[in-house]
Design a protein around this motif. Structure first.
Motif, PDB file in Angstrom:
ATOM      1  N   LYS A  19       0.865  -1.169   0.000  1.00  0.00           N
ATOM      2  CA  LYS A  19       0.000   0.000   0.000  1.00  0.00           C
ATOM      3  C   LYS A  19       0.903   1.221   0.000  1.00  0.00           C
ATOM      4  O   LYS A  19       1.717   1.387   0.911  1.00  0.00           O
ATOM      5  N   PRO A  20       0.806   2.093  -1.026  1.00  0.00           N
ATOM      6  CA  PRO A  20       1.676   3.277  -1.044  1.00  0.00           C
ATOM      7  C   PRO A  20       1.364   4.191   0.132  1.00  0.00           C
ATOM      8  O   PRO A  20       0.209   4.305   0.547  1.00  0.00           O
ATOM      9  N   THR A  22       0.444   7.382   2.279  1.00  0.00           N
ATOM     10  CA  THR A  22      -0.426   8.504   1.966  1.00  0.00           C
ATOM     11  C   THR A  22       0.292   9.809   2.254  1.00  0.00           C
ATOM     12  O   THR A  22       1.182   9.879   3.103  1.00  0.00           O
ATOM     13  N   THR A  23      -0.107  10.867   1.547  1.00  0.00           N
ATOM     14  CA  THR A  23       0.522  12.167   1.756  1.00  0.00           C
ATOM     15  C   THR A  23      -0.018  12.844   3.010  1.00  0.00           C
ATOM     16  O   THR A  23       0.573  13.806   3.482  1.00  0.00           O
ATOM     17  N   GLU A  24      -1.132  12.370   3.554  1.00  0.00           N
ATOM     18  CA  GLU A  24      -1.664  12.964   4.781  1.00  0.00           C
ATOM     19  C   GLU A  24      -0.761  12.638   5.971  1.00  0.00           C
ATOM     20  O   GLU A  24      -0.559  13.454   6.855  1.00  0.00           O
ATOM     21  N   THR A  25      -0.218  11.424   5.977  1.00  0.00           N
ATOM     22  CA  THR A  25       0.650  11.038   7.091  1.00  0.00           C
ATOM     23  C   THR A  25       2.063  11.561   6.905  1.00  0.00           C
ATOM     24  O   THR A  25       2.763  11.815   7.875  1.00  0.00           O
ATOM     25  N   ASN A  26       2.511  11.732   5.659  1.00  0.00           N
ATOM     26  CA  ASN A  26       3.856  12.201   5.378  1.00  0.00           C
ATOM     27  C   ASN A  26       3.793  13.253   4.270  1.00  0.00           C
ATOM     28  O   ASN A  26       3.832  12.912   3.094  1.00  0.00           O
ATOM     29  N   PRO A  27       3.695  14.537   4.624  1.00  0.00           N
ATOM     30  CA  PRO A  27       3.529  15.563   3.589  1.00  0.00           C
ATOM     31  C   PRO A  27       4.774  15.783   2.734  1.00  0.00           C
ATOM     32  O   PRO A  27       4.707  16.469   1.728  1.00  0.00           O
TER      33      PRO A  27
END
Length: 106
Positions: A19-20, A22-27
């Motif tokens: 699962k790639p 997410t940008t929410e957890t790592n901006p």
């Protein structure tokens, strides 16, 4: 085929699907290049239209292509397409007003 499954050393309960992140957890994973190129394309388009500089219009087309190539499919395409059409119109209008070949800017 069943003898092939018996010799398989992989454990089915240890297989996890990727699962790639997410940008929410790592901006820091979000790439700002398409946004910067979109903004640069619009700036150069306006310079090409208002100042009648052909090289600005061509740089705007180049920036629009880079923005389109680096964008994700989930992003809004309306702004990108409007930037692309603005850059194309800058090239067309600059050549309609002065059809001579572009002179070097230096």
């Amino acid at each position: 085929m069943s003898s092939n499954n018996m010799a398989d050393p992989r454990r089915q309960n240890k297989i996890l699907r990727y699962k790639p992140p997410t940008t929410e957890t790592n901006p820091t994973l979000e790439d700002p290049t398409p946004d910067y190129m979109n903004l640069l394309g619009m700036i150069f388009s306006m310079c090409g239209l208002m100042l009648k500089l052909k090289w600005c219009a061509w740089i705007a087309v180049y920036c629009s292509f880079i923005s389109f190539a680096n964008s994700r499919s989930s992003e809004d395409t309306k702004q990108m397409m409007s930037s692309f059409m603005l850059s194309i119109s800058a090239v067309v209008m600059s050549y309609l007003q002065n059809p001579q070949p572009m002179s070097p800017p230096w």
